[in-house]
Design a protein around this motif. Structure first.
Motif, PDB file in Angstrom:
ATOM      1  N   GLU A 131       4.980  78.342  39.773  1.00  0.00           N
ATOM      2  CA  GLU A 131       4.171  77.893  40.901  1.00  0.00           C
ATOM      3  C   GLU A 131       4.761  78.379  42.219  1.00  0.00           C
ATOM      4  OE1 GLU A 131       4.828  76.005  38.315  1.00  0.00           O
ATOM      5  OE2 GLU A 131       2.848  75.433  37.578  1.00  0.00           O
ATOM      6  N   ALA A 132       6.097  78.278  42.358  1.00  0.00           N
ATOM      7  CA  ALA A 132       6.737  78.734  43.579  1.00  0.00           C
ATOM      8  C   ALA A 132       6.583  80.239  43.750  1.00  0.00           C
ATOM      9  CB  ALA A 132       8.221  78.356  43.572  1.00  0.00           C
ATOM     10  N   GLU A 133       6.770  80.971  42.651  1.00  0.00           N
ATOM     11  CA  GLU A 133       6.641  82.422  42.708  1.00  0.00           C
ATOM     12  C   GLU A 133       5.224  82.829  43.084  1.00  0.00           C
ATOM     13  OE1 GLU A 133       6.902  86.272  39.714  1.00  0.00           O
ATOM     14  OE2 GLU A 133       7.940  84.404  39.197  1.00  0.00           O
ATOM     15  N   MET A 134       4.230  82.180  42.502  1.00  0.00           N
ATOM     16  CA  MET A 134       2.846  82.525  42.810  1.00  0.00           C
ATOM     17  C   MET A 134       2.517  82.183  44.257  1.00  0.00           C
ATOM     18  SD  MET A 134       0.091  83.882  41.919  1.00  0.00           S
ATOM     19  CE  MET A 134       0.374  84.117  40.170  1.00  0.00           C
ATOM     20  N   GLY A 135       3.052  81.076  44.754  1.00  0.00           N
ATOM     21  CA  GLY A 135       2.814  80.717  46.152  1.00  0.00           C
ATOM     22  C   GLY A 135       3.355  81.760  47.109  1.00  0.00           C
ATOM     23  N   GLN A 136       4.559  82.254  46.835  1.00  0.00           N
ATOM     24  CA  GLN A 136       5.149  83.289  47.674  1.00  0.00           C
ATOM     25  C   GLN A 136       4.330  84.572  47.605  1.00  0.00           C
ATOM     26  OE1 GLN A 136       9.085  83.589  46.088  1.00  0.00           O
ATOM     27  NE2 GLN A 136       9.762  81.633  46.945  1.00  0.00           N
ATOM     28  N   ARG A 137       3.904  84.929  46.405  1.00  0.00           N
ATOM     29  CA  ARG A 137       3.137  86.166  46.224  1.00  0.00           C
ATOM     30  C   ARG A 137       1.822  86.089  46.973  1.00  0.00           C
ATOM     31  NH1 ARG A 137      -0.796  87.468  42.407  1.00  0.00           N
ATOM     32  NH2 ARG A 137      -1.098  89.722  42.144  1.00  0.00           N
ATOM     33  N   VAL A 138       1.093  84.976  46.808  1.00  0.00           N
ATOM     34  CA  VAL A 138      -0.209  84.842  47.443  1.00  0.00           C
ATOM     35  C   VAL A 138      -0.075  84.812  48.964  1.00  0.00           C
ATOM     36  CG1 VAL A 138      -2.203  83.326  47.729  1.00  0.00           C
ATOM     37  CG2 VAL A 138      -1.284  83.754  45.456  1.00  0.00           C
ATOM     38  N   ALA A 139       0.991  84.188  49.470  1.00  0.00           N
ATOM     39  CA  ALA A 139       1.201  84.148  50.912  1.00  0.00           C
ATOM     40  C   ALA A 139       1.267  85.548  51.497  1.00  0.00           C
ATOM     41  CB  ALA A 139       2.479  83.376  51.236  1.00  0.00           C
ATOM     42  N   HIS A 140       1.924  86.452  50.791  1.00  0.00           N
ATOM     43  CA  HIS A 140       2.025  87.826  51.270  1.00  0.00           C
ATOM     44  C   HIS A 140       0.702  88.576  51.113  1.00  0.00           C
ATOM     45  CE1 HIS A 140       6.334  86.925  51.031  1.00  0.00           C
ATOM     46  NE2 HIS A 140       6.487  87.903  51.885  1.00  0.00           N
TER      47      HIS A 140
END
Length: 227
Positions: A131-140
Motif C-alpha cells: 500500500e505504501a509503495e503504491m501510494g508513492q508510485r501514484v503520487a509521482h
C-alpha cells in the motif's frame, strides 16, 4: 517499500500463498502465469472457492496453527508468502508458526511500519509494504511528467519519463547529468522504437523515453526541474 533481512534464497518447488485477498490473489495468479506451482490458503471459504482450478492447490485453514500448517505440508515449502490483510494478529501469528516450522524463505505483507518491524522480529525474512509503495508510485504519476516509478529499496528508485529539453541533441557524455543532478540514464526508447542501453555517445530526441536511476530525492528533484 521493501525490507529484506535474510539471505537470498533460490526458490524450489511449490510456493505457498497465505491470504487470498486482493494482494494475495494477484500475487498467486501472477506466480501461476510465470509457471510456478502455487498452493493458496485462506480462512474464508469464498476466497478458497474462487481460486479452485486456478491455483495448483487450495485449502481452507487457520494458518496461525502450526499443526495445521504441518498437515498441509507447508513445513516442506521453500517459499511462503503471508498476504493476510487487516487481521494483523493472524498475520504475525502465521509468521511465527512458519518460523517455528523452519521455512527458509518467508515473505510477509505489512500494513504499517510497526507491523513490518514485528513481522521481521518474529521471523519473516522479507517484508513488503504494497500500500505504501503504491501510494508513492501514484503520487509521482498523478503529478505529471513521470510515466513509471519503481522503488528498488528505501532510497534508490527508477523513473521513466520523456527526455527533458536540456538533454536533447547533445551526447549524454557532455550533459554533466551526474554532476548536476546525481542521476543516471540507464536506457532510452527512441520514438517508435524499443528500449536500448545508453552510453556517452547517445543523443536523445524530443520524443524519446528515458529511464533514470538515483537516490529518491535526486530523482524527485530532477523530474520537476526538467520542464
Amino acid at each position: 517499500m521493501f525490507r529484506g533481512l535474510g539471505p537470498e534464497i533460490e526458490h524450489r518447488g511449490e510456493i505457498v500463498v497465505i491470504g487470498l485477498g486482493r494482494f494475495g490473489s494477484s500475487l498467486s495468479r501472477t506466480l501461476v502465469d510465470m509457471g510456478h506451482e502455487v498452493m493458496g490458503v485462506d480462512l474464508d471459504s469464498a476466497n478458497v472457492q474462487a481460486h479452485a482450478g486456478v491455483l495448483t492447490h487450495v485449502a481452507e485453514a487457520d494458518t496461525t496453527n502450526e499443526q495445521v500448517l504441518r498437515q498441509l505440508g507447508v513445513a516442506e515449502a521453500t517459499t511462503v508468502a503471508v498476504c493476510i490483510g487487516a487481521d494483523i494478529e493472524a498475520s504475525v501469528l502465521t509468521a511465527v508458526a512458519l518460523s517455528d516450522l523452519g521455512v527458509p524463505n518467508i515473505w510477509a505483507k505489512a500494513m504499517t511500519e510497526p507491523h513490518g518491524r514485528i513481522l521481521s522480529r518474529v521471523g519473516a525474512h522479507n517484508v513488503v509494504f504494497p500500500e505504501a509503495e503504491m501510494g508513492q508510485r501514484v503520487a509521482h504519476l498523478i503529478t505529471g511528467g513521470v510515466l513509471e516509478y519503481v522503488a528498488l529499496d528505501e532510497d534508490f528508485v527508477l523513473a521513466e519519463m520523456t527526455a527533458p529539453a536540456s538533454l536533447v541533441g547533445v551526447p549524454l557524455g557532455e550533459s554533466n547529468l551526474r554532476r548536476d543532478h546525481r542521476v543516471t540514464i540507464v536506457c532510452h526508447k527512441p520514438d517508435s522504437g524499443r528500449f536500448t542501453h545508453t552510453d556517452r555517445d547517445t543523443v536523445l530526441s524530443p520524443q524519446d523515453l528515458i529511464v533514470i536511476a538515483g537516490r529518491r530525492k535526486d530523482v524527485d528533484s530532477f523530474g520537476p526541474s526538467r520542464r
